[in-house]
Design an enzyme around this catalytic site. Sequence first.
Site, PDB file in Angstrom:
ATOM      1  N   ARG A  72      -4.693 -12.583  -3.850  1.00 58.91           N
ATOM      2  CA  ARG A  72      -2.941 -12.725  -3.621  1.00 58.91           C
ATOM      3  C   ARG A  72      -2.400 -12.620  -4.534  1.00 58.91           C
ATOM      4  O   ARG A  72      -2.662 -12.574  -6.216  1.00 58.91           O
ATOM      5  CB  ARG A  72      -2.642 -14.212  -2.764  1.00 58.91           C
ATOM      6  N   ILE A  73      -1.459 -11.379  -4.693  1.00 53.46           N
ATOM      7  CA  ILE A  73      -0.693 -10.888  -5.851  1.00 53.46           C
ATOM      8  C   ILE A  73       0.280 -11.568  -6.571  1.00 53.46           C
ATOM      9  O   ILE A  73       1.096 -12.384  -4.772  1.00 53.46           O
ATOM     10  CB  ILE A  73       0.042  -9.838  -5.927  1.00 53.46           C
ATOM     11  N   LEU A  74       0.616 -12.440  -8.010  1.00 53.69           N
ATOM     12  CA  LEU A  74       1.529 -13.962  -8.110  1.00 53.69           C
ATOM     13  C   LEU A  74       3.336 -13.134  -8.349  1.00 53.69           C
ATOM     14  O   LEU A  74       2.954 -12.250  -8.503  1.00 53.69           O
ATOM     15  CB  LEU A  74       1.340 -14.069  -9.233  1.00 53.69           C
ATOM     16  N   HIS A 109     -11.470  -9.140 -14.597  1.00 54.43           N
ATOM     17  CA  HIS A 109     -11.229  -8.040 -13.600  1.00 54.43           C
ATOM     18  C   HIS A 109     -12.422  -7.578 -13.944  1.00 54.43           C
ATOM     19  O   HIS A 109     -12.758  -7.650 -14.714  1.00 54.43           O
ATOM     20  CB  HIS A 109     -10.003  -6.707 -13.981  1.00 54.43           C
ATOM     21  N   VAL A 141       0.226  -5.523 -11.831  1.00 55.44           N
ATOM     22  CA  VAL A 141      -0.720  -5.415 -11.538  1.00 55.44           C
ATOM     23  C   VAL A 141      -1.974  -4.969 -12.555  1.00 55.44           C
ATOM     24  O   VAL A 141      -1.819  -3.988 -12.580  1.00 55.44           O
ATOM     25  CB  VAL A 141      -1.545  -4.904  -9.813  1.00 55.44           C
ATOM     26  N   GLU A 176     -19.035 -10.959 -16.356  1.00 58.80           N
ATOM     27  CA  GLU A 176     -17.530 -11.395 -16.132  1.00 58.80           C
ATOM     28  C   GLU A 176     -17.793 -13.956 -16.811  1.00 58.80           C
ATOM     29  O   GLU A 176     -17.558 -13.843 -16.718  1.00 58.80           O
ATOM     30  CB  GLU A 176     -17.401 -11.192 -13.570  1.00 58.80           C
TER      31      GLU A 176
HETATM   32  C1  GRF Z   1     -14.475 -10.675  -8.963  1.00 63.74           C
HETATM   33  O1  GRF Z   1     -15.529  -9.904 -10.085  1.00 63.74           O
HETATM   34  C2  GRF Z   1     -13.356 -10.543 -10.039  1.00 63.74           C
HETATM   35  O2  GRF Z   1     -13.829  -9.364 -11.314  1.00 63.74           O
HETATM   36  C3  GRF Z   1     -13.177  -9.612  -8.870  1.00 63.74           C
HETATM   37  O3  GRF Z   1     -13.338 -10.628  -7.476  1.00 63.74           O
HETATM   38  C4  GRF Z   1     -14.894 -11.029  -7.768  1.00 63.74           C
HETATM   39  C5  GRF Z   1     -14.777 -12.295  -7.508  1.00 63.74           C
HETATM   40  O4  GRF Z   1     -16.312 -12.720  -7.651  1.00 63.74           O
HETATM   41  N1  GRF Z   1     -11.235 -10.105  -8.786  1.00 63.74           N
HETATM   42  P1  GRF Z   1     -16.217 -14.584  -7.450  1.00 63.74           P
HETATM   43  O5  GRF Z   1     -15.712 -14.445  -6.055  1.00 63.74           O
HETATM   44  O6  GRF Z   1     -15.639 -15.488  -8.763  1.00 63.74           O
HETATM   45  O7  GRF Z   1     -18.437 -14.194  -6.934  1.00 63.74           O
END
Ligand code: GRF
Length: 202
Positions: A95-97, A113, A153, A183
């Site tokens: 959701r966009i805040l 991201h 965003v 990530e």
């Molecule tokens: C991640 O790649 C994040 O960057 C993106 O959605 C994915 C979420 O993965 N916004 P998870 O739910 O943390 O496994």
Amino acid sequence: MKEGKLQLAVFISGNGSNLQALIDACAAPDFPARIALVLSNRPGVFGVKRAKRAGIETALVDHKTFPTRAAFEQAIAKALEGRGIDLICLAGFMRILTADFLSQWAEQVINTHPSLLPRHGGPGMFGEHVHRAVLDSGDTQSGATIHYVIPEVDQGPVILQKTVPVLPGDTVETLAERVIAQEHKAYPEAVRMIAEKQRETS
Ligand code: GRF
């Protein structure tokens, strides 16, 4: 900063593998943050199971049950109340805040991201759309970006990035797998950086 640890609220909408990376990092006694709440906008997602398994409090704020975005965000604000939250970590939160919500939490909301922002960000750039755009662009690198959230965003200041190569023959799936592994490293590192900075200034 209860007991010297940054108190986190992690917002999710799905699988929660980034949440898991934060849970695992927080399990180390010297990690300077603790997850006080996991909030999901979707019922029954695996991320909530991960939180419960780790003994973390959870809140469900299902956007579908609110007539307006403002009402949804008021419910989020209520769920956060009284928990001493220092930092909101968006981790696959779909959701966009609004600017209104974000102004209550200025410089206290961060996101992950799956590309090297400013490349391949913005509304509609999520999940496989991002990796597809990277492959179509011919970029030779992609990666993970942890950044502050502002109303525009994916345009907030970058906290840290980790780069991966785009390899010949990559598919959306192979690239996604390489990026998400970064990530999982970047998110706890970013939280640590923020916590340590706050410790210095408090
Ligand atoms: C991640 O790649 C994040 O960057 C993106 O959605 C994915 C979420 O993965 N916004 P998870 O739910 O943390 O496994």
